[in-house]
Design a protein around this motif. Structure first.
Motif, PDB file in Angstrom:
ATOM      1  N   ARG A  18       4.130   2.807   5.227  1.00 12.53           N
ATOM      2  CA  ARG A  18       4.394   2.326   3.863  1.00 12.53           C
ATOM      3  C   ARG A  18       3.103   1.894   3.180  1.00 12.53           C
ATOM      4  O   ARG A  18       2.927   2.074   1.979  1.00 12.53           O
ATOM      5  CB  ARG A  18       5.393   1.180   3.897  1.00 12.53           C
ATOM      6  CG  ARG A  18       6.795   1.645   4.162  1.00 12.53           C
ATOM      7  CD  ARG A  18       7.798   0.514   3.987  1.00 12.53           C
ATOM      8  NE  ARG A  18       9.076   0.921   4.499  1.00 12.53           N
ATOM      9  CZ  ARG A  18       9.590   0.528   5.664  1.00 12.53           C
ATOM     10  NH1 ARG A  18       8.935  -0.325   6.416  1.00 12.53           N
ATOM     11  NH2 ARG A  18      10.760   0.956   6.055  1.00 12.53           N
ATOM     12  N   TRP A  70       1.366   4.923   1.768  1.00 12.08           N
ATOM     13  CA  TRP A  70       1.978   5.409   0.530  1.00 12.08           C
ATOM     14  C   TRP A  70       1.759   4.434  -0.615  1.00 12.08           C
ATOM     15  O   TRP A  70       1.726   4.827  -1.773  1.00 12.08           O
ATOM     16  CB  TRP A  70       3.461   5.702   0.745  1.00 12.08           C
ATOM     17  CG  TRP A  70       3.616   6.990   1.496  1.00 12.08           C
ATOM     18  CD1 TRP A  70       4.006   7.138   2.791  1.00 12.08           C
ATOM     19  CD2 TRP A  70       3.321   8.295   1.013  1.00 12.08           C
ATOM     20  NE1 TRP A  70       3.963   8.450   3.150  1.00 12.08           N
ATOM     21  CE2 TRP A  70       3.559   9.196   2.070  1.00 12.08           C
ATOM     22  CE3 TRP A  70       2.865   8.797  -0.207  1.00 12.08           C
ATOM     23  CZ2 TRP A  70       3.359  10.558   1.943  1.00 12.08           C
ATOM     24  CZ3 TRP A  70       2.681  10.167  -0.328  1.00 12.08           C
ATOM     25  CH2 TRP A  70       2.920  11.031   0.723  1.00 12.08           C
ATOM     26  N   GLU A  80      -1.508   5.518  -1.917  1.00 16.56           N
ATOM     27  CA  GLU A  80      -1.311   6.797  -2.592  1.00 16.56           C
ATOM     28  C   GLU A  80      -0.711   6.597  -3.980  1.00 16.56           C
ATOM     29  O   GLU A  80      -1.177   7.166  -4.960  1.00 16.56           O
ATOM     30  CB  GLU A  80      -0.395   7.695  -1.750  1.00 16.56           C
ATOM     31  CG  GLU A  80      -0.104   9.043  -2.358  1.00 16.56           C
ATOM     32  CD  GLU A  80      -1.308   9.971  -2.442  1.00 16.56           C
ATOM     33  OE1 GLU A  80      -1.328  10.820  -3.352  1.00 16.56           O
ATOM     34  OE2 GLU A  80      -2.218   9.846  -1.618  1.00 16.56           O
ATOM     35  N   ASN A  81       0.301   5.751  -4.080  1.00 15.97           N
ATOM     36  CA  ASN A  81       0.962   5.528  -5.369  1.00 15.97           C
ATOM     37  C   ASN A  81       0.118   4.676  -6.308  1.00 15.97           C
ATOM     38  O   ASN A  81       0.150   4.865  -7.514  1.00 15.97           O
ATOM     39  CB  ASN A  81       2.323   4.864  -5.161  1.00 15.97           C
ATOM     40  CG  ASN A  81       3.296   5.795  -4.486  1.00 15.97           C
ATOM     41  OD1 ASN A  81       3.203   7.013  -4.610  1.00 15.97           O
ATOM     42  ND2 ASN A  81       4.224   5.233  -3.746  1.00 15.97           N
TER      43      ASN A  81
END
Length: 100
Positions: free
Chosen positions: A27, A30, A33-34
């Motif tokens: 998590r 990500w 990444e986001n």
């Protein structure tokens, strides 16, 4: 109407950690990444950039990261909105990022 979906991912690892800590690691990836890559790709149009000369690519990436850090430091949560607001001119930039 927003459609909510649920996906299941399976991972194989030789790491000796709990499933909870492994899930937190994934998590966390990500989240980066986001928070960074997606904004640079979509909002700032990095993928559409036609700059290919070696020193310029790093310089523009540095400028993009610097602007994101300025926006976040000034409590913007929506990076597209911050970018639109700051593109209106130097006077707005001076008001938003007034020197302390």
């Amino acid at each position: 109407m927003i459609e909510v979906t649920n996906e299941t991912r399976y991972y194989i690892s030789s790491l000796s950690e709990t499933a909870q800590s492994f899930a937190e690691r994934i998590r966390g990836y990500w989240g980066v990444e986001n928070k960074v890559h997606y904004v640079r790709d979509v909002t700032q149009g990095e993928d559409k950039s036609r700059i290919r000369t070696t020193p310029l690519t790093q310089s523009f990436a540095l400028a993009r990261n610097f602007s994101l850090n300025l926006y976040r430091d000034n409590m913007f949560e929506n990076m597209a909105q911050a970018q639109r607001l700051c593109s209106f001119g130097l006077d707005i930039l001076k008001r938003i990022f007034r020197m302390k």
